[in-house]
Design an enzyme around this catalytic site. Structure first.
Site, short mmCIF file in Angstrom:
data_model
loop_
_atom_site.label_atom_id
_atom_site.label_comp_id
_atom_site.label_asym_id
_atom_site.label_seq_id
_atom_site.Cartn_x
_atom_site.Cartn_y
_atom_site.Cartn_z
N CYS A 191 36.61 31.43 37.96
CA CYS A 191 37.37 30.33 38.18
C CYS A 191 38.52 30.84 37.32
O CYS A 191 40.13 30.44 37.91
CB CYS A 191 36.44 29.10 38.13
SG CYS A 191 37.96 27.90 38.52
N CYS A 235 34.40 25.49 41.23
CA CYS A 235 33.83 26.73 41.16
C CYS A 235 32.51 26.56 40.49
O CYS A 235 32.63 26.53 39.16
CB CYS A 235 34.52 28.39 40.89
SG CYS A 235 35.80 28.66 41.88
N GLY A 241 11.83 45.02 48.38
CA GLY A 241 11.49 44.31 47.82
C GLY A 241 9.75 44.13 48.05
O GLY A 241 9.10 43.49 48.31
N CYS A 296 41.24 26.15 40.16
CA CYS A 296 41.73 27.66 40.81
C CYS A 296 42.26 27.10 42.61
O CYS A 296 42.36 28.20 42.69
CB CYS A 296 41.23 28.54 40.75
SG CYS A 296 39.32 28.66 41.37
N CYS A 340 38.17 24.32 45.41
CA CYS A 340 38.04 24.41 43.73
C CYS A 340 39.02 23.16 43.19
O CYS A 340 40.35 24.01 43.49
CB CYS A 340 37.55 25.79 43.14
SG CYS A 340 37.83 25.31 41.60
#
Ligand SMILES: Nc1ncnc2c1ncn2[C@@H]1O[C@H](COP(=O)(O)OP(=O)(O)OP(=O)(O)O)[C@@H](O)[C@H]1O
Ligand SMILES: [Mg+2]
Lengths: 289, 267
Positions: free
Chosen positions: A272, A266, A32, A244, A241
């Protein structure tokens, strides 16, 4: 694919790569923490992921398989040109399949398919400093990180709740890494934040303009900031979606005609497509039975 | 009225002990060889003309400007007796957002101008680990009221406030964590006379109610008389006279103080 003549492997000269690798090693050692590096200019304007590209160029090897996504899609101009760039300058294989990639350079998404240990996810970062919005001086933000003075970060969330009644920040949502450093996850949707937590893959972040590299090593704790009475939440959609049928992935709203009709699909195009392929395989099987 | 301190200072330990503190930018520019003790609940005024080194001294006392020589000893609630500049910077910064408050002459230096009044007050609470939004907001509202700002202004930014309100907001932002020692540099500078009077009144009330110890820099002797128990008079970086406020102002000993006092009487 073979490597183009006239360039060093993956475009960057070896000395620059070594310098960037040293920065990456330091970044991995201090999860970080933003490590400054002396970046080189890449043959692309800033904002096109030059920080991510320099990281990719420094870690890529001949047997790597590279995937590049932009907002989840493999087929945007940005993703295609970066993929081509490395195919040409490093001669590496490229792929659109998350599962097959060893390196994934991304702008603004984390793939839906869980990443594995051994894979590396490389983020393009426009603004690496989470404290910038409240403190313009670099000398001061460095001190705030060193002394873990993160009260100001909570101020940002306070302002959200005061103004909107909830934490409205939905992209580049600040996280605490390994209980020590406050970090910008880059402008991914906060939907993706939980995926960063204890991810088995190595996550590297490159900011080209501000010349900073930071990292989250595999299996490291990444915690999204919040309030006790306004806990962290991810985006949710009413529907699923329309290609899909996924009800658990990040959805993009797409305008489908001039009349303004919309549909949700998606944002991760590979995910997808895979789901569709599985579904049609299943149907074929059923038919065969 | 009289500001003569009633407390028997001798029986208690000083909150702040300053020993031969010096900080000079150039000969005569800064402050030199300053020693004094500040006791709990005491308000010390630092007066003197422009350029006499008041702000330099205040900054050195409040751990923001390392001195060339000398010591500042602070008796901390959390950390015990501290030699300020011998310790870590992290400790000094921790003091600044917990046991201390700093009120700047220019509100913009002491406030975050790009966030709301509520966030300005809440920041110190969040810095010491408060994570309940509802509680933080409730405390911010209380403190706005305490400094006589309507609590429905809680979501306004400081830029929408008048100069006097900004100063009061600065005070609220500092007091929310119940500091014991407040440093103020010309808190009434640049304000209209009536606005000044209201701010001074508020300061006096808060100091008395909360038992605050204060070091206040001002070039305005009227402000000093109203707020300070004791005064230090500075000239060209040196303390030329110090004592109880009434004594110093009513019976100045040093020729410079006499001049200072008479010049205020003239205008
Ligand atoms: N950072 C600096 N660098 C060089 N000289 C400085 C610096 N700060 C202050 N000085 C000088 O030190 C002297 C004391 O300044 P200081 O600001 O302490 O005075 P002051 O009593 O607070 O004055 P004022 O009433 O105008 O605020 C002045 O001559 C000033 O010009
Ligand atoms: Mg001054």
């Amino acid at each position: 694919m073979s490597q183009a003549d006239g360039y060093n492997f993956a475009y960057l000269d070896e000395q620059t790569k070594r310098m960037i690798r040293r920065a990456i090693l330091k970044a991995v050692a201090i999860p970080g923490y933003q490590v400054p590096f002396g970046g080189r200019e890449m043959p692309l304007p800033h904002g096109w992921g030059t920080g991510g590209m320099q990281v990719t160029a420094s870690v890529i090897g001949t047997d790597d398989r590279l995937k590049v996504i932009d907002q989840g899609a493999d087929d945007t101009t940005n993703a295609i040109s970066i993929r081509r760039f490395f195919a040409r300058t490093a001669g590496v294989e490229t792929t659109e399949k998350t599962a097959d990639a060893t390196l994934i350079q991304t702008r603004h998404r984390i793939p839906e398919r869980p990443l594995k240990n051994g894979q590396i996810l490389i983020y393009q970062v426009p603004v690496p400093e989470p404290l910038r919005f409240i403190e313009p001086r670099d000398s001061e933000t460095r001190k705030m990180h060193a002394l873990r003075e993160y009260g100001a970060m909570q101020v940002k969330l306070y302002e959200d709740v005061a103004r909107f009644g909830h934490i409205a920040t939905s992209y580049d949502y600040p996280v605490m890494v390994n209980g020590r450093y406050m970090m910008c996850p880059s402008p991914i949707p906060k939907f993706d934040n939980p995926k960063m937590d204890r991810m088995p893959a190595l996550q590297l972040f490159g900011a080209g303009f501000e010349k900073r590299i930071y990292a989250v090593p595999p299996y490291t704790e990444v915690k999204s900031l919040d309030f006790d009475d306004h806990p962290f939440e991810v985006q949710q959609w009413e529907g699923s979606c329309e290609i899909c049928g996924s009800d658990h992935s990040f959805l993009d709203e797409v305008i489908t005609d001039d009349a303004g009709s919309k549909m949700f699909v998606c944002s991760d195009t590979d995910y997808c497509r895979e789901r569709l392929a599985e579904q049609s395989a299943a149907t074929t099987e059923e038919v065969a039975l | 009225m009289s500001n003569t301190a009633q407390t028997p200072w001798q029986d208690i330990e000083p909150l702040l002990s300053v020993q031969q503190l010096s900080k000079f930018y150039a000969p005569g520019k800064g402050c030199g060889d300053v020693s004094f003790d500040l006791y709990p609940g005491e308000v010390l005024g630092i007066v003197g003309e422009s350029g006499s080194g008041k702000s330099t001294l205040l900054n050195s006392l409040s751990a923001r400007l390392a001195p060339d020589a000398g010591k500042v000893i602070y008796r901390s609630e959390q950390f015990g007796e501290l030699d300020l500049y011998a310790g870590e910077e992290s400790l000094r910064r921790q003091l600044m957002r917990s046991e201390w408050g700093i009120v700047h002459q220019h509100a913009a230096d002491g406030l975050r101008m790009n966030v709301s009044a509520g966030a300005n007050i809440g920041e110190r609470l969040m810095a010491i680990g408060e994570r309940h939004y509802g509680d933080i907001r409730a405390r911010a509202e209380q403190w706005l009221q305490a400094v006589e700002i309507d609590s429905n202004r809680i979501d306004d930014k400081p830029a929408q406030f008048s100069g006097g309100m900004q100063q009061r907001l600065q005070i609220a932002r500092n007091l929310v964590t119940h500091p014991r020692l407040i440093f103020m540099d010309e808190p009434t500078g640049g304000l209209d006379v009536s606005v000044q009077a209201r701010l001074l009144d508020l300061l006096r009330t808060l100091v008395a109610q909360l038992g605050l110890s204060v070091i206040i820099v001002t070039h305005d002797l009227a402000v000093a008389r109203l707020l300070a128990h004791r005064l230090m008079v500075m000239r060209r970086g040196e303390v030329v006279e110090s004592g109880l406020t009434d004594q110093v102002l009513d019976d100045p000993q040093h020729p410079y103080t006499q001049l200072l006092v008479s010049s205020i009487l003239q205008n």
